[in-house]
Enzyme design. Structure first.
Site, short mmCIF file in Angstrom:
data_model
loop_
_atom_site.label_atom_id
_atom_site.label_comp_id
_atom_site.label_asym_id
_atom_site.label_seq_id
_atom_site.Cartn_x
_atom_site.Cartn_y
_atom_site.Cartn_z
N ASP A 327 0.86 -1.18 0.00
CA ASP A 327 0.00 0.00 0.00
C ASP A 327 0.90 1.24 0.00
OD1 ASP A 327 -1.92 1.92 0.26
OD2 ASP A 327 -2.94 0.99 1.96
N LEU A 328 0.74 2.08 -1.03
CA LEU A 328 1.60 3.26 -1.15
C LEU A 328 1.32 4.25 -0.03
CD1 LEU A 328 1.48 3.92 -5.01
CD2 LEU A 328 3.20 2.67 -3.70
N ASP A 370 -4.34 2.39 -4.83
CA ASP A 370 -2.88 2.49 -4.71
C ASP A 370 -2.32 1.26 -4.00
OD1 ASP A 370 -3.93 3.01 -2.24
OD2 ASP A 370 -2.60 4.68 -1.77
#
Length: 710
Positions: A327-328, A370
């Site tokens: 997960d960014l 993302d």
């Protein structure tokens, strides 16, 4: 003696006259019985002296006033140009005037009542023993029915030829011996062989295929068709090659051509060009399993491959693997600062960089906005950690420049091993997701590895937080109903009201909490059953207290969870509540998800049928996220199909998404379902939906969710 001779001669004469009269009467009787018309005329004047009964019926008049051939203008004969034929040019007049023996001629005759008949007329002169023609005869046959049949046959043939020329399928016809008799333009184009040449060629000479023996298979099918006299379908889909080198993927069939009495005339070979549809299906297949933005594998395909990895790990010697959930960090800053298009470009660039550091046998996917996931095959935990730290390093070193600003991201990675003890796909993803959550909790931009025994505690801690919050919410009336309008696209929103009921959790000044935060925990710990009951009960109470509003309401959509669909006690609760409520059942529509429905298909269908019998309607939510969705439309008796927002959001800019929405809409309409498009965020999407013919739209472009005023 002389007197006796005279008497005898007189008697003989009388006998001859009597015999002649008798023969004439017999001849006249024969003429009267003939089905064809017979007309006699004196020569050379042309005066008509006799017509039989059939001629009188056909011509529709008597011959009393026809004193010469000039009076033939009483008869209205018409030539091929629609002009009236002059008396002297009629066949009987030409025979009288020119002593010509005419062959049979076809004439169009118009009777006095306007009826038009087609006649076949034959005329001839009858000469006496002295060689002088004193009578001419005309024999008239009514060939109107035959002419109509000929015209009909010619018309049918012309229509058939025009149809064959117009259709895009290739059509080759044969006789009973299997020899080619015709090739339509489409077949000539696809084979490169013209009709004249094809008729002098064999099937193997006309049909050329990329696959060895392709033409032989067609010839064999043709022989079977002619021998067994039934259609041969389901032939292989070979690649046809024209003489110009063009390649066509074709579907074909062979069928016999027979008359109504069963007489075999030949056969017809039909082949359909499926080149473009196959290409589109391959593309749709790719799009169905890959993320449209990054080109990476999408969630559904990723779960399929993860299931295969889990299956291999359960077998001895199958090899272990690892699952990474990424997960960014700080991605939202890019979206908020530069817009979603900049965020999309960043994701594409970063996905490309990740691919450079992933082995070909491993699977990298974009799971959500993302969020990425990676299956590292045939590795132990240390090897998987090295891959995770490499991705961490790549992300840290990545720089994105937009509008003169430099952005640096991080990534939180959750790692869980895949071995013989790993549960199902959902369990593996949940463990990796929670490991990622812990990585974020511990400061972000790091790797957290789940080992057996620690993740369950972290998961329980997170879930218990929301379960506690929900318990408090029930006690203190902190759950709140929202509604979002759904607009019919054929009336610009001027029709009756239609909206979806949504749920929020009050959170003081921080604002309402969306269901995505607390519903997962509620589902895992069965609180969702209580939530579904609360939502249904409160919605019916609200509607019952507002009869004028309810009267103007077309439909109110309520979401049901997977657990409620499979719970018989909820089925009874819902049925009893609806029966006791003054709100008409046809005002209610229940939205169910594909996963929730297929978890217990029999119970779901029974529930739908029970409430549908009361008038309630049902909608299948999030439809289209995978091609498997189509297998369930036929089984689930729902009235509405809600097309997944992932296709709707980009359909204005993506031809593939546009076609996916169109295809889903067409299939749904074909099966009698109406369609609802969700996540309609701008007018361009709305225009596209109207173009396709989608029935309803929902999203911020139509109206944002608003509280249901109490």
């Amino acid at each position: 003696m002389a007197i006796d001779s005279l008497k005898a001669a007189e008697l003989e004469k009388e006998e001859l006259l009597a015999q002649l009269t008798k023969e004439r009467a017999r001849f006249a009787n024969i003429l009267e019985q003939l089905p064809s018309g017979v007309v006699l005329a004196e020569a050379p004047s042309g005066k008509l002296t006799y017509q039989n009964h059939a001629a009188a019926i056909l011509l529709g008049r008597s011959v009393d006033d026809v004193g010469s051939y000039r009076d033939y203008d009483h008869y209205n004969f018409i030539d091929a140009h629609g002009e009236r034929i002059a008396p002297e040019n009629l066949p009987l007049a030409r025979t009288l005037l020119n002593h010509e023996a005419t062959s049979t001629e076809e004439l169009l005759y118009e009777r006095g009542d306007g009826t038009r008949l087609h006649f076949a007329v034959t005329t001839a002169s009858i000469t006496d023993s002295d060689g002088v023609a004193r009578i001419a005869v005309a024999v008239i046959h009514d060939v109107s029915n035959l002419k109509l049949a000929e015209l009909s046959a010619a018309s049918e043939k012309e229509r058939a030829l025009v149809t064959l020329a117009a259709i895009t399928d290739g059509v080759i016809t044969t006789n009973r011996s299997g020899h080619i008799t015709s090739v339509n333009p489409a077949a000539a184009r696809m084979t490169g062989v013209a009709d004249d040449e094809a008729r002098a060629s064999t099937f193997c000479q006309v049909l050329q295929f990329e696959e060895a023996g392709g033409a032989d298979l067609i010839v064999e099918a043709l022989k079977r068709c002619l021998g067994e006299r039934h259609m041969i379908a389901g032939l292989p889909h070979p690649t046809m090659v024209s003489r110009e080198g063009q390649r066509y993927s074709v579907e074909s069939a062979v069928a016999p051509v027979t008359l109504s009495d069963g007489t075999l005339l030949g056969a017809v070979f039909i082949f359909h060009d499926v080149t473009e549809s196959k290409r589109l299906m391959r593309r749709l297949g790719f799009e169905a399993s890959h993320d449209a933005l990054t080109g990476l594998v999408n969630r559904r395909e990723f779960e399929t491959r993860l299931a295969r990895s889990l299956e291999r790990a359960r077998h001895p010697g199958g090899g272990n693997a690892a699952l990474l959930y990424k997960d960014l960090d700080q991605f939202k800053i890019v979206n908020d600062t530069c817009g979603h298009s900049a965020g999309d470009e960043l994701l594409k660039q970063l996905a490309g960089m990740y691919c450079e550091h992933v082995r070909e046998r491993d699977t990298l996917a974009r799971i959500g906005g993302d969020e990425f996931a990676l299956i590292v095959e045939h590795c132990d935990i240390d090897e998987a950690l090295r891959v995770a730290h490499k991705i961490l390093e790549v992300t840290r070193n990545f720089r994105y420049v937009c509008r003169g600003q430099l952005f640096q991201l991080g990534v939180s990675i959750g790692l869980t091993p895949i071995d013989s003890s790993t549960g199902c796909v959902e369990d593996a993803l949940r463990r990796a997701d929670h490991a990622c959550y812990i990585a974020k909790e511990r400061g972000r931009n790091r790797v957290y590895t789940h080992y057996h025994g620690d993740l369950d505690f972290a998961q329980r801690r997170s879930d218990m937080h929301w379960v506690t919050r929900l318990t408090h919410a029930f006690q203190n009336e902190q759950l709140q109903l929202y509604h979002q309008p759904i607009m019919a696209l054929d009336d610009d929103g001027k029709g009756m009201k239609h909206y979806e009921i949504l749920l929020r959790l009050r959170n003081g000044r921080a604002g309402p909490v969306g269901p995505g935060s607390f519903l997962p925990a509620a589902e895992r710990y069965d609180v969702i059953l209580k939530i579904d009951r609360w939502v249904l009960e409160r919605t019916l109470q609200w509607l019952a207290a507002r009869p004028e509003h309810t009267e103007q309401l077309d439909m109110c959509s309520i979401n049901l969870s997977r657990r409620s669909l499979g719970d018989p006690s909820f089925h009874k609760f819902a049925a009893d509540l609806i029966d006791a409520s003054p709100v008409p059942a046809d005002k209610l529509c229940f939205e169910i998800t594909e996963n929730g429905a297929i978890a217990n298909m029999q119970k779901t269908i029974a529930f739908i049928e029970a409430l549908s019998a009361r008038g309630c309607r049902f909608s299948l939510d999030d439809f289209g996220t995978g091609m498997t969705s189509f297998s369930y439309i036929k089984q689930l008796p729902v009235e509405f199909i809600k097309i997944d927002g992932s296709f709707i959001q980009s359909m204005a800019s993506s031809k593939v998404d546009f076609e996916m929405v169109r295809f889903t809409n067409d299939i749904s309409h074909m099966m009698g379902r109406k369609t609802i498009a969700e996540y309609v965020s701008n007018p361009a999407i709305l225009v596209s939906l109207r173009t396709i013919g989608v029935d309803f739209a929902q999203g911020y472009c139509i109206g944002k969710p608003r509280p249901l005023a109490m």
